[in-house]
Design a protein around this motif. Sequence first.
Motif, PDB file in Angstrom:
ATOM      1  N   ALA A  84      21.014 -28.050 -12.957  1.00 22.13           N
ATOM      2  CA  ALA A  84      20.802 -28.913 -14.289  1.00 22.13           C
ATOM      3  C   ALA A  84      19.441 -29.702 -14.037  1.00 22.13           C
ATOM      4  N   VAL A  85      18.361 -29.265 -14.098  1.00 27.17           N
ATOM      5  CA  VAL A  85      17.037 -30.148 -13.777  1.00 27.17           C
ATOM      6  C   VAL A  85      16.242 -30.022 -15.157  1.00 27.17           C
ATOM      7  N   ASP A  86      15.212 -30.859 -15.113  1.00 28.43           N
ATOM      8  CA  ASP A  86      14.292 -30.823 -16.364  1.00 28.43           C
ATOM      9  C   ASP A  86      13.033 -30.191 -15.367  1.00 28.43           C
ATOM     10  N   ARG A 105       6.056 -12.338 -11.714  1.00 37.84           N
ATOM     11  CA  ARG A 105       6.383 -12.705 -10.227  1.00 37.84           C
ATOM     12  C   ARG A 105       6.130 -13.854  -9.835  1.00 37.84           C
ATOM     13  N   SER A 106       4.937 -14.415 -10.209  1.00 36.46           N
ATOM     14  CA  SER A 106       4.945 -16.032 -10.063  1.00 36.46           C
ATOM     15  C   SER A 106       5.893 -16.748 -10.347  1.00 36.46           C
ATOM     16  N   LEU A 107       6.582 -16.669 -11.529  1.00 37.06           N
ATOM     17  CA  LEU A 107       7.672 -17.426 -12.269  1.00 37.06           C
ATOM     18  C   LEU A 107       8.900 -17.075 -11.366  1.00 37.06           C
ATOM     19  N   GLU A 108       9.199 -15.901 -10.969  1.00 40.17           N
ATOM     20  CA  GLU A 108      10.524 -15.621 -10.189  1.00 40.17           C
ATOM     21  C   GLU A 108      10.335 -16.319  -8.980  1.00 40.17           C
ATOM     22  N   LYS A 109       9.314 -16.728  -8.301  1.00 39.04           N
ATOM     23  CA  LYS A 109       9.274 -16.995  -7.117  1.00 39.04           C
ATOM     24  C   LYS A 109       9.357 -18.544  -7.431  1.00 39.04           C
ATOM     25  N   HIS A 110       8.985 -19.212  -8.357  1.00 38.68           N
ATOM     26  CA  HIS A 110       9.118 -20.660  -8.544  1.00 38.68           C
ATOM     27  C   HIS A 110      10.369 -20.921  -8.883  1.00 38.68           C
ATOM     28  N   TRP A 111      11.230 -19.778  -9.625  1.00 41.68           N
ATOM     29  CA  TRP A 111      12.614 -20.307  -9.951  1.00 41.68           C
ATOM     30  C   TRP A 111      13.426 -20.226  -8.715  1.00 41.68           C
ATOM     31  N   ARG A 112      13.110 -19.309  -7.655  1.00 36.71           N
ATOM     32  CA  ARG A 112      13.786 -19.332  -6.414  1.00 36.71           C
ATOM     33  C   ARG A 112      13.553 -20.666  -5.835  1.00 36.71           C
ATOM     34  N   THR A 113      12.357 -21.228  -5.892  1.00 36.92           N
ATOM     35  CA  THR A 113      12.044 -22.542  -5.046  1.00 36.92           C
ATOM     36  C   THR A 113      12.709 -23.708  -5.675  1.00 36.92           C
ATOM     37  N   VAL A 115      15.635 -23.468  -7.038  1.00 35.96           N
ATOM     38  CA  VAL A 115      17.043 -23.524  -6.667  1.00 35.96           C
ATOM     39  C   VAL A 115      17.339 -24.056  -5.434  1.00 35.96           C
ATOM     40  N   LYS A 116      16.120 -23.800  -4.492  1.00 37.19           N
ATOM     41  CA  LYS A 116      16.253 -24.103  -3.058  1.00 37.19           C
ATOM     42  C   LYS A 116      16.147 -25.788  -3.106  1.00 37.19           C
ATOM     43  N   GLN A 117      14.918 -26.058  -3.509  1.00 34.96           N
ATOM     44  CA  GLN A 117      14.643 -27.705  -3.792  1.00 34.96           C
ATOM     45  C   GLN A 117      15.730 -28.711  -4.450  1.00 34.96           C
ATOM     46  N   CYS A 118      16.308 -27.960  -5.499  1.00 38.18           N
ATOM     47  CA  CYS A 118      17.391 -29.057  -6.152  1.00 38.18           C
ATOM     48  C   CYS A 118      18.927 -28.679  -6.017  1.00 38.18           C
ATOM     49  N   ALA A 119      19.042 -27.830  -4.933  1.00 38.16           N
ATOM     50  CA  ALA A 119      20.449 -27.511  -4.794  1.00 38.16           C
ATOM     51  C   ALA A 119      21.206 -28.709  -4.613  1.00 38.16           C
TER      52      ALA A 119
END
Length: 120
Positions: A84-86, A105-113, A115-119
């Motif tokens: 739950a992030v903005d 591909r760029s966006l998929e990489k960002h979505w994974r990042t 998830v890691k940053q805001c877990a």
Amino acid sequence: MPAPTRRFQPAQRLRHKSEFDRVYRDSRRSTDACFAILTRNSGGSIPRLGLSIAARIIGNAVRRNRIKRLVRESFRQHQHELPAVDIVVNARSGARDADNAVIVRSLEKHWRTVVKQCAP
């Protein structure tokens, strides 16, 4: 059981300048040649998306709208994985001439990042 909805609801959009300003003021960043993604914990229950696709960076409306469609669709497909992030997506000059596959591909990489940053 029915599959969870993956629609992009109006409640999932950042709409007001104050919402964008809050993310710009206090955010985590993820960047590459195509996008700069800024995220901030929202305290809400769903991820929300804001787009900042500048005409001076990307060009005419056709190019800007194509990038916006790709970002929205990628967000819609990955929203169930995101906390739950903005999120504010800023397009960078690399996205101007990138083909759809590179952008996805760029966006998929960002979505994974994100998830890691805001877990939690």
